[in-house]
Design a protein around this motif. Structure first.
Motif, PDB file in Angstrom:
ATOM      1  N   ASP A 141       0.831  -1.215   0.000  1.00 32.32           N
ATOM      2  CA  ASP A 141       0.000   0.000   0.000  1.00 32.32           C
ATOM      3  C   ASP A 141       0.859   1.257   0.000  1.00 32.32           C
ATOM      4  OD1 ASP A 141      -2.369  -1.466  -0.004  1.00 32.32           O
ATOM      5  OD2 ASP A 141      -2.620  -1.349   2.189  1.00 32.32           O
ATOM      6  N   ALA A 142       1.916   1.253   0.801  1.00 33.93           N
ATOM      7  CA  ALA A 142       2.803   2.416   0.868  1.00 33.93           C
ATOM      8  C   ALA A 142       3.518   2.642  -0.458  1.00 33.93           C
ATOM      9  CB  ALA A 142       3.827   2.235   2.001  1.00 33.93           C
ATOM     10  N   ALA A 143       3.940   1.564  -1.096  1.00 29.53           N
ATOM     11  CA  ALA A 143       4.613   1.696  -2.393  1.00 29.53           C
ATOM     12  C   ALA A 143       3.661   2.235  -3.446  1.00 29.53           C
ATOM     13  CB  ALA A 143       5.178   0.349  -2.829  1.00 29.53           C
ATOM     14  N   ARG A 144       2.432   1.767  -3.446  1.00 26.38           N
ATOM     15  CA  ARG A 144       1.437   2.274  -4.397  1.00 26.38           C
ATOM     16  C   ARG A 144       1.171   3.757  -4.154  1.00 26.38           C
ATOM     17  NH1 ARG A 144      -2.261  -1.626  -6.901  1.00 26.38           N
ATOM     18  NH2 ARG A 144      -0.850  -3.302  -7.541  1.00 26.38           N
ATOM     19  N   ALA A 145       1.059   4.152  -2.899  1.00 29.48           N
ATOM     20  CA  ALA A 145       0.817   5.563  -2.577  1.00 29.48           C
ATOM     21  C   ALA A 145       1.994   6.424  -3.024  1.00 29.48           C
ATOM     22  CB  ALA A 145       0.562   5.723  -1.080  1.00 29.48           C
ATOM     23  N   ALA A 146       3.218   5.937  -2.812  1.00 28.38           N
ATOM     24  CA  ALA A 146       4.408   6.682  -3.242  1.00 28.38           C
ATOM     25  C   ALA A 146       4.441   6.808  -4.759  1.00 28.38           C
ATOM     26  CB  ALA A 146       5.675   5.983  -2.737  1.00 28.38           C
ATOM     27  N   GLY A 147       4.066   5.744  -5.463  1.00 26.58           N
ATOM     28  CA  GLY A 147       4.019   5.803  -6.924  1.00 26.58           C
ATOM     29  C   GLY A 147       3.000   6.812  -7.409  1.00 26.58           C
ATOM     30  N   ALA A 148       1.839   6.843  -6.773  1.00 29.04           N
ATOM     31  CA  ALA A 148       0.805   7.816  -7.144  1.00 29.04           C
ATOM     32  C   ALA A 148       1.286   9.242  -6.880  1.00 29.04           C
ATOM     33  CB  ALA A 148      -0.480   7.532  -6.363  1.00 29.04           C
ATOM     34  N   LYS A 149       1.984   9.435  -5.765  1.00 23.66           N
ATOM     35  CA  LYS A 149       2.498  10.767  -5.425  1.00 23.66           C
ATOM     36  C   LYS A 149       3.488  11.258  -6.488  1.00 23.66           C
ATOM     37  CE  LYS A 149       4.575  13.265  -1.580  1.00 23.66           C
ATOM     38  NZ  LYS A 149       5.093  13.185  -0.209  1.00 23.66           N
ATOM     39  N   LYS A 150       4.345  10.379  -6.977  1.00 18.85           N
ATOM     40  CA  LYS A 150       5.308  10.745  -8.023  1.00 18.85           C
ATOM     41  C   LYS A 150       4.596  11.148  -9.310  1.00 18.85           C
ATOM     42  CE  LYS A 150       9.244   7.881  -6.637  1.00 18.85           C
ATOM     43  NZ  LYS A 150      10.094   6.742  -7.015  1.00 18.85           N
ATOM     44  N   VAL A 151       3.575  10.384  -9.689  1.00 16.18           N
ATOM     45  CA  VAL A 151       2.836  10.708 -10.909  1.00 16.18           C
ATOM     46  C   VAL A 151       2.128  12.052 -10.759  1.00 16.18           C
ATOM     47  CG1 VAL A 151       0.890  10.039 -12.379  1.00 16.18           C
ATOM     48  CG2 VAL A 151       2.557   8.318 -11.646  1.00 16.18           C
ATOM     49  N   LEU A 152       1.535  12.299  -9.613  1.00 12.16           N
ATOM     50  CA  LEU A 152       0.830  13.571  -9.407  1.00 12.16           C
ATOM     51  C   LEU A 152       1.794  14.756  -9.398  1.00 12.16           C
ATOM     52  CD1 LEU A 152      -1.876  12.451  -6.839  1.00 12.16           C
ATOM     53  CD2 LEU A 152      -2.172  12.964  -9.285  1.00 12.16           C
ATOM     54  N   ALA A 153       3.002  14.539  -8.889  1.00 11.20           N
ATOM     55  CA  ALA A 153       4.007  15.606  -8.922  1.00 11.20           C
ATOM     56  C   ALA A 153       4.402  15.912 -10.364  1.00 11.20           C
ATOM     57  CB  ALA A 153       5.236  15.204  -8.107  1.00 11.20           C
ATOM     58  N   LYS A 154       4.579  14.890 -11.167  1.00  7.40           N
ATOM     59  CA  LYS A 154       4.906  15.101 -12.587  1.00  7.40           C
ATOM     60  C   LYS A 154       3.740  15.755 -13.310  1.00  7.40           C
ATOM     61  CE  LYS A 154       8.537  11.785 -12.931  1.00  7.40           C
ATOM     62  NZ  LYS A 154       9.683  12.624 -12.977  1.00  7.40           N
ATOM     63  N   ASN A 155       2.525  15.366 -12.956  1.00  3.31           N
ATOM     64  CA  ASN A 155       1.340  15.988 -13.532  1.00  3.31           C
ATOM     65  C   ASN A 155       1.318  17.484 -13.226  1.00  3.31           C
ATOM     66  OD1 ASN A 155      -1.402  16.086 -14.726  1.00  3.31           O
ATOM     67  ND2 ASN A 155      -1.976  16.560 -12.618  1.00  3.31           N
ATOM     68  N   ALA A 156       1.619  17.847 -11.992  1.00  2.00           N
ATOM     69  CA  ALA A 156       1.629  19.263 -11.611  1.00  2.00           C
ATOM     70  C   ALA A 156       2.663  20.031 -12.421  1.00  2.00           C
ATOM     71  CB  ALA A 156       1.900  19.398 -10.107  1.00  2.00           C
ATOM     72  N   GLU A 157       3.832  19.441 -12.650  1.00  2.00           N
ATOM     73  CA  GLU A 157       4.867  20.089 -13.464  1.00  2.00           C
ATOM     74  C   GLU A 157       4.379  20.314 -14.898  1.00  2.00           C
ATOM     75  OE1 GLU A 157       8.504  17.837 -13.354  1.00  2.00           O
ATOM     76  OE2 GLU A 157       8.524  17.782 -11.166  1.00  2.00           O
ATOM     77  N   ILE A 158       3.774  19.306 -15.478  1.00  2.00           N
ATOM     78  CA  ILE A 158       3.284  19.410 -16.852  1.00  2.00           C
ATOM     79  C   ILE A 158       2.149  20.425 -16.939  1.00  2.00           C
ATOM     80  CG2 ILE A 158       2.060  18.122 -18.691  1.00  2.00           C
ATOM     81  CD1 ILE A 158       5.059  17.452 -18.461  1.00  2.00           C
ATOM     82  N   GLU A 159       1.240  20.386 -15.975  1.00  2.00           N
ATOM     83  CA  GLU A 159       0.135  21.355 -15.983  1.00  2.00           C
ATOM     84  C   GLU A 159       0.662  22.786 -15.866  1.00  2.00           C
ATOM     85  OE1 GLU A 159      -2.547  20.246 -12.863  1.00  2.00           O
ATOM     86  OE2 GLU A 159      -3.504  18.698 -14.083  1.00  2.00           O
ATOM     87  N   ALA A 160       1.631  22.991 -14.999  1.00  2.00           N
ATOM     88  CA  ALA A 160       2.193  24.340 -14.821  1.00  2.00           C
ATOM     89  C   ALA A 160       2.869  24.814 -16.101  1.00  2.00           C
ATOM     90  CB  ALA A 160       3.170  24.335 -13.653  1.00  2.00           C
ATOM     91  N   LYS A 161       3.481  23.929 -16.817  1.00  2.00           N
ATOM     92  CA  LYS A 161       4.197  24.289 -18.041  1.00  2.00           C
ATOM     93  C   LYS A 161       3.253  24.556 -19.218  1.00  2.00           C
ATOM     94  CE  LYS A 161       7.973  22.778 -21.020  1.00  2.00           C
ATOM     95  NZ  LYS A 161       9.039  21.806 -21.193  1.00  2.00           N
ATOM     96  N   PHE A 162       2.201  23.773 -19.354  1.00  2.00           N
ATOM     97  CA  PHE A 162       1.395  23.842 -20.567  1.00  2.00           C
ATOM     98  C   PHE A 162      -0.007  24.421 -20.379  1.00  2.00           C
ATOM     99  CE2 PHE A 162       4.477  20.447 -21.441  1.00  2.00           C
ATOM    100  CZ  PHE A 162       5.036  20.956 -22.604  1.00  2.00           C
ATOM    101  N   ASN A 163      -0.546  24.423 -19.189  1.00  2.00           N
ATOM    102  CA  ASN A 163      -1.934  24.881 -18.980  1.00  2.00           C
ATOM    103  C   ASN A 163      -1.949  26.287 -18.387  1.00  2.00           C
ATOM    104  OD1 ASN A 163      -2.550  22.318 -19.822  1.00  2.00           O
ATOM    105  ND2 ASN A 163      -3.119  21.558 -17.814  1.00  2.00           N
ATOM    106  N   LYS A 164      -1.829  27.244 -19.244  1.00  2.00           N
ATOM    107  CA  LYS A 164      -1.776  28.652 -18.780  1.00  2.00           C
ATOM    108  C   LYS A 164      -3.016  29.397 -19.141  1.00  2.00           C
ATOM    109  CE  LYS A 164       3.078  28.447 -19.034  1.00  2.00           C
ATOM    110  NZ  LYS A 164       4.189  28.868 -18.505  1.00  2.00           N
TER     111      LYS A 164
END
Length: 164
Positions: A141-164
């Motif tokens: 469960d902890a590994a899955r949560a950590a994996g989801a957190k990494k994806v959401l962090a990358k999502n935030a980076e992409i959104e900040a870069k392209f969704n203006k």
């Protein structure tokens, strides 16, 4: 905790199998690694399989390329869950091993992961053991949560870069 048996048909499969070994180690799951061939050492492969439950194993991972009969040969001789890893070969890019591993007759199941999918084989073995091991389930469960957190962090980076 039950052990995971890891069997490879040849030592040339070790670079693939190493990912399973590393994953099991990361989760603290005990394992044993062996080289037994369904064709060249069928007696030893059978003896391992027949005695696996009594020897403290809960799951067996079997990796083989080409004809890839190892997982099926192991599964024919135990009622423990068997996970097959089809190993990529030069001739058919691993499709021969995939088809050999996945096409089991009714009554002798083999769970099959992707070609060279050793990390997922280990994770599936861990999930099987976690059915009766709450601490292991919590690690998953902890590994899955950590994996989801990494994806959401990358999502935030992409959104900040392209969704203006």
């Amino acid at each position: 905790m039950k052990k995971v048996g890891i069997i490879m048909g040849s030592d040339s499969d070790l670079p693939v199998v190493q990912k399973a070994i590393d994953t099991l180690s990361e989760y603290g799951v005990p394992y044993e690694v062996h080289v037994y061939s369904a064709h060249r050492t069928p007696v030893e492969a059978k003896e391992f399989s027949v005695n696996a439950r009594a020897n403290g194993f809960g799951v067996i991972i079997a990796a083989a390329g080409m004809a890839a009969h190892l997982a099926g040969a192991v599964a024919a001789n135990t009622t423990l869950p068997v996970i097959g890893i089809p190993v990529k070969s030069k001739n058919f890019d691993g499709m021969d091993a995939l088809l050999s591993t996945v096409q089991m007759p009714t009554g002798i199941p083999v769970a099959t992961v992707a070609i060279d999918g050793a990390a997922n084989a280990a994770l599936l073995a861990i999930q099987i053991l976690a059915v009766t091991d709450e601490a292991l389930a919590e690690k998953l469960d902890a590994a899955r949560a950590a994996g989801a957190k990494k994806v959401l962090a990358k999502n935030a980076e992409i959104e900040a870069k392209f969704n203006k």
